[in-house]
Write a protein that holds these residues in place. Structure first.
Motif, PDB file in Angstrom:
ATOM      1  N   MET A   1       0.848  -1.188   0.000  1.00  0.00           N
ATOM      2  CA  MET A   1       0.000   0.000   0.000  1.00  0.00           C
ATOM      3  C   MET A   1       0.884   1.239   0.000  1.00  0.00           C
ATOM      4  N   GLU A   2       0.593   2.177  -0.870  1.00  0.00           N
ATOM      5  CA  GLU A   2       1.356   3.410  -0.958  1.00  0.00           C
ATOM      6  C   GLU A   2       0.426   4.617  -0.943  1.00  0.00           C
ATOM      7  N   LEU A   3       0.940   5.710  -0.410  1.00  0.00           N
ATOM      8  CA  LEU A   3       0.161   6.941  -0.281  1.00  0.00           C
ATOM      9  C   LEU A   3       0.910   8.078  -0.957  1.00  0.00           C
ATOM     10  N   LEU A   4       0.167   8.898  -1.683  1.00  0.00           N
ATOM     11  CA  LEU A   4       0.685  10.123  -2.286  1.00  0.00           C
ATOM     12  C   LEU A   4      -0.144  11.295  -1.764  1.00  0.00           C
ATOM     13  N   VAL A   5       0.516  12.271  -1.168  1.00  0.00           N
ATOM     14  CA  VAL A   5      -0.175  13.484  -0.720  1.00  0.00           C
ATOM     15  C   VAL A   5      -0.334  14.401  -1.923  1.00  0.00           C
ATOM     16  N   LEU A   6      -1.560  14.527  -2.408  1.00  0.00           N
ATOM     17  CA  LEU A   6      -1.840  15.452  -3.503  1.00  0.00           C
ATOM     18  C   LEU A   6      -1.989  16.877  -2.989  1.00  0.00           C
ATOM     19  N   GLY A   7      -2.622  17.011  -1.839  1.00  0.00           N
ATOM     20  CA  GLY A   7      -2.804  18.328  -1.236  1.00  0.00           C
ATOM     21  C   GLY A   7      -2.740  18.220   0.273  1.00  0.00           C
ATOM     22  N   SER A   8      -2.031  19.152   0.902  1.00  0.00           N
ATOM     23  CA  SER A   8      -1.863  19.125   2.350  1.00  0.00           C
ATOM     24  C   SER A   8      -2.428  20.369   3.013  1.00  0.00           C
ATOM     25  N   GLY A   9      -3.202  21.139   2.244  1.00  0.00           N
ATOM     26  CA  GLY A   9      -3.730  22.388   2.757  1.00  0.00           C
ATOM     27  C   GLY A   9      -5.185  22.304   3.169  1.00  0.00           C
ATOM     28  N   SER A  10      -5.887  23.417   2.995  1.00  0.00           N
ATOM     29  CA  SER A  10      -7.257  23.545   3.496  1.00  0.00           C
ATOM     30  C   SER A  10      -8.088  24.294   2.474  1.00  0.00           C
ATOM     31  N   GLY A  11      -9.165  24.910   2.934  1.00  0.00           N
ATOM     32  CA  GLY A  11     -10.004  25.688   2.044  1.00  0.00           C
ATOM     33  C   GLY A  11      -9.467  27.077   1.752  1.00  0.00           C
ATOM     34  N   VAL A  12      -8.393  27.473   2.418  1.00  0.00           N
ATOM     35  CA  VAL A  12      -7.782  28.784   2.175  1.00  0.00           C
ATOM     36  C   VAL A  12      -6.760  28.652   1.050  1.00  0.00           C
ATOM     37  N   PRO A  13      -6.897  29.388  -0.050  1.00  0.00           N
ATOM     38  CA  PRO A  13      -5.928  29.286  -1.147  1.00  0.00           C
ATOM     39  C   PRO A  13      -4.507  29.588  -0.659  1.00  0.00           C
ATOM     40  N   TRP A  14      -3.568  28.721  -1.073  1.00  0.00           N
ATOM     41  CA  TRP A  14      -2.194  28.800  -0.582  1.00  0.00           C
ATOM     42  C   TRP A  14      -1.319  28.156  -1.643  1.00  0.00           C
ATOM     43  N   CYS A  15      -0.398  28.894  -2.219  1.00  0.00           N
ATOM     44  CA  CYS A  15       0.344  28.382  -3.376  1.00  0.00           C
ATOM     45  C   CYS A  15       1.189  27.170  -3.030  1.00  0.00           C
ATOM     46  N   GLN A  16       1.619  27.031  -1.776  1.00  0.00           N
ATOM     47  CA  GLN A  16       2.444  25.880  -1.406  1.00  0.00           C
ATOM     48  C   GLN A  16       1.642  24.606  -1.173  1.00  0.00           C
TER      49      GLN A  16
ATOM     50  N   ILE B   1       5.178  12.686  10.898  1.00  0.00           N
ATOM     51  CA  ILE B   1       5.549  13.227   9.597  1.00  0.00           C
ATOM     52  C   ILE B   1       4.640  14.403   9.294  1.00  0.00           C
ATOM     53  N   LEU B   2       5.212  15.477   8.789  1.00  0.00           N
ATOM     54  CA  LEU B   2       4.415  16.626   8.348  1.00  0.00           C
ATOM     55  C   LEU B   2       4.177  16.505   6.854  1.00  0.00           C
ATOM     56  N   ALA B   3       2.916  16.510   6.453  1.00  0.00           N
ATOM     57  CA  ALA B   3       2.574  16.349   5.042  1.00  0.00           C
ATOM     58  C   ALA B   3       3.031  17.548   4.229  1.00  0.00           C
ATOM     59  N   ARG B   4       3.384  17.282   2.994  1.00  0.00           N
ATOM     60  CA  ARG B   4       3.634  18.321   1.997  1.00  0.00           C
ATOM     61  C   ARG B   4       3.140  17.782   0.666  1.00  0.00           C
ATOM     62  N   ASP B   5       2.741  18.648  -0.213  1.00  0.00           N
ATOM     63  CA  ASP B   5       2.251  18.221  -1.519  1.00  0.00           C
ATOM     64  C   ASP B   5       3.352  17.447  -2.263  1.00  0.00           C
ATOM     65  N   GLY B   6       2.998  16.289  -2.794  1.00  0.00           N
ATOM     66  CA  GLY B   6       3.939  15.471  -3.516  1.00  0.00           C
ATOM     67  C   GLY B   6       4.646  14.422  -2.676  1.00  0.00           C
ATOM     68  N   LEU B   7       4.424  14.413  -1.360  1.00  0.00           N
ATOM     69  CA  LEU B   7       5.068  13.432  -0.490  1.00  0.00           C
ATOM     70  C   LEU B   7       4.506  12.040  -0.754  1.00  0.00           C
ATOM     71  N   ARG B   8       5.400  11.062  -0.884  1.00  0.00           N
ATOM     72  CA  ARG B   8       5.025   9.657  -1.080  1.00  0.00           C
ATOM     73  C   ARG B   8       5.492   8.853   0.118  1.00  0.00           C
ATOM     74  N   ILE B   9       4.600   7.976   0.611  1.00  0.00           N
ATOM     75  CA  ILE B   9       4.897   7.180   1.807  1.00  0.00           C
ATOM     76  C   ILE B   9       4.423   5.744   1.556  1.00  0.00           C
ATOM     77  N   GLY B  10       5.283   4.775   1.841  1.00  0.00           N
ATOM     78  CA  GLY B  10       4.866   3.385   1.856  1.00  0.00           C
ATOM     79  C   GLY B  10       4.240   3.068   3.198  1.00  0.00           C
ATOM     80  N   VAL B  11       3.169   2.316   3.170  1.00  0.00           N
ATOM     81  CA  VAL B  11       2.468   1.968   4.422  1.00  0.00           C
ATOM     82  C   VAL B  11       2.923   0.590   4.883  1.00  0.00           C
TER      83      VAL B  11
END
Length: 253
Positions: free
Chosen positions: A1-16, A243-253
């Motif tokens: 099982m693998e995970l990819l963080v596509l988005g780590s933000g919220s409803g507030v627009p944020w370029c990062q 772990i702190l999520a960031r966009d594009g982070l990949r993690i094996g479970v």
């Protein structure tokens, strides 16, 4: 099982950070957890697109977790580049009411072609199991955010991942998360910034500890978290890896 963080933000627009969304690959499936604004484009940026998805699981119906579902339906309609195979869509029963309202506004342009969607509408407030693929265990359970909010637990090959969606402190979530190999919890605001319906890093760490989770991934950050110490409050409550999520982070479970 693998995970990819596509988005780590919220409803507030944020370029990062795009809106909170995860892609999980398990049992030969690509499973999307939440589909907020900009996530379809994030898929393309990661070398995937909407035709690669096998299932979409929606934690709740706020726009930052659902807004790209309507563009998904719109894109799926068109011959030549639309979808021609079924996708599982799991969400609370409230999705039906929301969808009917959007049909009144957009008409047939957001109406999926017949047979495209395997609708799995879940009763809020209780634990439920979903059968979507052989070799994949999938459970949903209530959390404390909106009346129809859900968390999801995925299990494959003896490994488990739990995604909280948006939540405040939740004994039901602790129950769903028991001994999870990876627990993904929202941590919207830094320590001292607690608001109703959301966790802070310290509360997330305490919840993970009570669940007996192996690793903790914090996500769903508001801009107020920028430059703040998020790790230490979580580690003060939780003895495992944080772990702190960031966009594009990949993690094996």
């Amino acid at each position: 099982m693998e995970l990819l963080v596509l988005g780590s933000g919220s409803g507030v627009p944020w370029c990062q950070r795009a809106a909170c969304s995860l892609l999980v690959e398990a049992a030969g499936l690509k499973i999307l957890l939440d589909l907020g604004p900009g996530i379809l484009r994030r898929l393309v940026e990661e070398g995937l697109d909407f035709q690669d998805l096998d299932a979409i699981l929606l934690s709740h119906l706020h726009p930052d977790h659902t807004a790209d579902l309507w563009p998904f339906f719109f894109a799926s309609r068109w011959p030549g580049f639309g979808r021609d195979r079924k996708i599982v869509l799991a969400a609370s029963t409230g999705l039906k009411r929301l969808y009917q309202g959007l049909l009144q506004g957009y008409g047939r342009w957001v109406e999926p072609r017949e047979g495209l969607v395997d609708w799995r509408l879940l009763e809020p407030g209780r634990f439920q199991e979903l059968n979507i693929a052989e070799g994949l265990g999938l459970k949903a359970g209530p959390v404390s955010h909106t009346p129809d909010s859900l968390a999801f637990r995925l299990e494959e090959g003896g490994r488990s991942l739990v995604y909280s969606g948006d939540t405040d402190w939740s004994d039901d979530l602790i129950r769903l998360s028991q001994e999870a190999d990876l627990l993904v919890l929202e941590s919207a605001l830094p320590e001292g910034g607690k608001v109703e319906g959301h966790l802070t890093p310290g509360l997330a760490g305490r919840l993970a500890a009570l669940a007996g989770a192996k690793r903790l991934l914090l996500t769903h950050f508001y801009p107020e978290t920028e430059g703040q110490n998020l790790l230490d409050p979580a580690l003060s409550e939780f003895g495992g890896e944080v772990i702190l999520a960031r966009d594009g982070l990949r993690i094996g479970v």
